[in-house]
Motif scaffolding. Structure first.
Motif, mmCIF file in Angstrom:
data_model
loop_
_atom_site.group_PDB
_atom_site.id
_atom_site.type_symbol
_atom_site.label_atom_id
_atom_site.label_comp_id
_atom_site.label_asym_id
_atom_site.label_seq_id
_atom_site.Cartn_x
_atom_site.Cartn_y
_atom_site.Cartn_z
ATOM 1 N N GLU A 29 21.350 35.861 6.614
ATOM 2 C CA GLU A 29 21.338 35.803 5.157
ATOM 3 C C GLU A 29 22.622 36.377 4.575
ATOM 4 N N SER A 30 23.142 37.427 5.211
ATOM 5 C CA SER A 30 24.410 38.002 4.766
ATOM 6 C C SER A 30 25.532 36.975 4.895
ATOM 7 N N VAL A 31 25.571 36.295 6.027
ATOM 8 C CA VAL A 31 26.602 35.284 6.274
ATOM 9 C C VAL A 31 26.445 34.130 5.277
ATOM 10 N N PHE A 32 25.209 33.698 5.047
ATOM 11 C CA PHE A 32 24.954 32.627 4.088
ATOM 12 C C PHE A 32 25.498 33.006 2.709
ATOM 13 N N LEU A 33 25.209 34.212 2.274
ATOM 14 C CA LEU A 33 25.664 34.656 0.962
ATOM 15 C C LEU A 33 27.182 34.781 0.910
ATOM 16 N N PHE A 34 27.785 35.282 1.982
ATOM 17 C CA PHE A 34 29.246 35.386 2.055
ATOM 18 C C PHE A 34 29.872 34.004 1.894
ATOM 19 N N LYS A 35 29.334 33.025 2.613
ATOM 20 C CA LYS A 35 29.869 31.666 2.535
ATOM 21 C C LYS A 35 29.606 31.051 1.171
ATOM 22 N N ARG A 36 28.438 31.296 0.632
ATOM 23 C CA ARG A 36 28.089 30.727 -0.674
ATOM 24 C C ARG A 36 28.997 31.265 -1.775
ATOM 25 N N MET A 37 29.260 32.568 -1.752
ATOM 26 C CA MET A 37 30.103 33.106 -2.811
ATOM 27 C C MET A 37 31.489 32.489 -2.757
ATOM 28 N N ARG A 38 31.977 32.224 -1.563
ATOM 29 C CA ARG A 38 33.286 31.579 -1.433
ATOM 30 C C ARG A 38 33.230 30.144 -1.945
ATOM 31 N N LEU A 39 32.139 29.437 -1.696
ATOM 32 C CA LEU A 39 31.974 28.086 -2.220
ATOM 33 C C LEU A 39 31.910 28.078 -3.744
ATOM 34 N N GLU A 40 31.373 29.156 -4.305
ATOM 35 C CA GLU A 40 31.267 29.289 -5.757
ATOM 36 C C GLU A 40 32.584 29.736 -6.387
ATOM 37 N N GLY A 41 33.606 29.976 -5.544
ATOM 38 C CA GLY A 41 34.911 30.368 -6.054
ATOM 39 C C GLY A 41 35.076 31.863 -6.265
ATOM 40 N N VAL A 42 34.154 32.645 -5.714
ATOM 41 C CA VAL A 42 34.240 34.097 -5.837
ATOM 42 C C VAL A 42 35.068 34.626 -4.673
ATOM 43 N N GLN A 43 36.143 35.313 -4.981
ATOM 44 C CA GLN A 43 37.041 35.844 -3.952
ATOM 45 C C GLN A 43 36.483 37.149 -3.385
ATOM 46 N N PRO A 44 36.240 37.215 -2.074
ATOM 47 C CA PRO A 44 35.765 38.469 -1.487
ATOM 48 C C PRO A 44 36.794 39.578 -1.670
ATOM 49 N N ASN A 45 36.319 40.767 -1.979
ATOM 50 C CA ASN A 45 37.222 41.913 -2.080
ATOM 51 C C ASN A 45 37.056 42.785 -0.834
ATOM 52 N N ASP A 46 37.721 43.929 -0.817
ATOM 53 C CA ASP A 46 37.638 44.818 0.348
ATOM 54 C C ASP A 46 36.197 45.192 0.671
ATOM 55 N N SER A 47 35.410 45.446 -0.356
ATOM 56 C CA SER A 47 34.008 45.827 -0.141
ATOM 57 C C SER A 47 33.211 44.691 0.481
ATOM 58 N N THR A 48 33.513 43.462 0.090
ATOM 59 C CA THR A 48 32.820 42.306 0.660
ATOM 60 C C THR A 48 33.103 42.199 2.150
ATOM 61 N N TRP A 49 34.389 42.283 2.492
ATOM 62 C CA TRP A 49 34.774 42.196 3.908
ATOM 63 C C TRP A 49 34.172 43.351 4.698
ATOM 64 N N ASN A 50 34.208 44.555 4.145
ATOM 65 C CA ASN A 50 33.628 45.704 4.844
ATOM 66 C C ASN A 50 32.134 45.516 5.062
ATOM 67 N N ALA A 51 31.445 44.962 4.060
ATOM 68 C CA ALA A 51 29.999 44.760 4.179
ATOM 69 C C ALA A 51 29.660 43.754 5.272
ATOM 70 N N ILE A 52 30.390 42.637 5.329
ATOM 71 C CA ILE A 52 30.071 41.610 6.326
ATOM 72 C C ILE A 52 30.466 42.074 7.728
ATOM 73 N N ILE A 53 31.575 42.788 7.845
ATOM 74 C CA ILE A 53 31.998 43.309 9.154
ATOM 75 C C ILE A 53 31.015 44.369 9.638
ATOM 76 N N ALA A 54 30.690 45.318 8.762
ATOM 77 C CA ALA A 54 29.739 46.383 9.130
ATOM 78 C C ALA A 54 28.364 45.807 9.423
ATOM 79 N N GLY A 55 27.979 44.776 8.674
ATOM 80 C CA GLY A 55 26.686 44.143 8.917
ATOM 81 C C GLY A 55 26.582 43.584 10.313
ATOM 82 N N HIS A 56 27.624 42.923 10.759
ATOM 83 C CA HIS A 56 27.629 42.404 12.131
ATOM 84 C C HIS A 56 27.604 43.555 13.138
ATOM 85 N N ALA A 57 28.390 44.570 12.884
ATOM 86 C CA ALA A 57 28.452 45.694 13.823
ATOM 87 C C ALA A 57 27.109 46.422 13.917
#
Length: 83
Positions: A29-57
């Protein structure tokens, strides 16, 4: 429900949801939302990248964490202390 409300274009809401889903062990679900926000034109910020990286870890997916870290670097972003 969030997607129907239009909040998927708010980076802070997306970051919180990505983190929440990962904390619940629902990295898909985290990955889905990450991809969806990019499709919606929302640019990930540092917090977004940290959240998805930490989520996987934290879900035990070190390969996924390294994959997203590599993608972040390829996009020209540098890791901060949190990353």
């Amino acid at each position: 429900m969030i997607a129907k409300s239009g909040f998927e274009t708010d980076v802070s809401v997306c970051n919180a949801l990505i983190d929440m889903y990962a904390d619940l062990g629902k990295i898909e679900e985290s990955v889905f939302l990450f991809k969806r926000m990019r499709l919606e034109g929302v640019q990930p910020n540092d917090s977004t990248w940290n959240a998805i990286i930490a989520g996987h870890a934290t879900t035990g997916d070190s390969d996924g964490a390294f994959e997203y870290y590599s993608r972040m670097v390829k996009e020209g972003l540098t890791a901060d202390l949190v990353t």
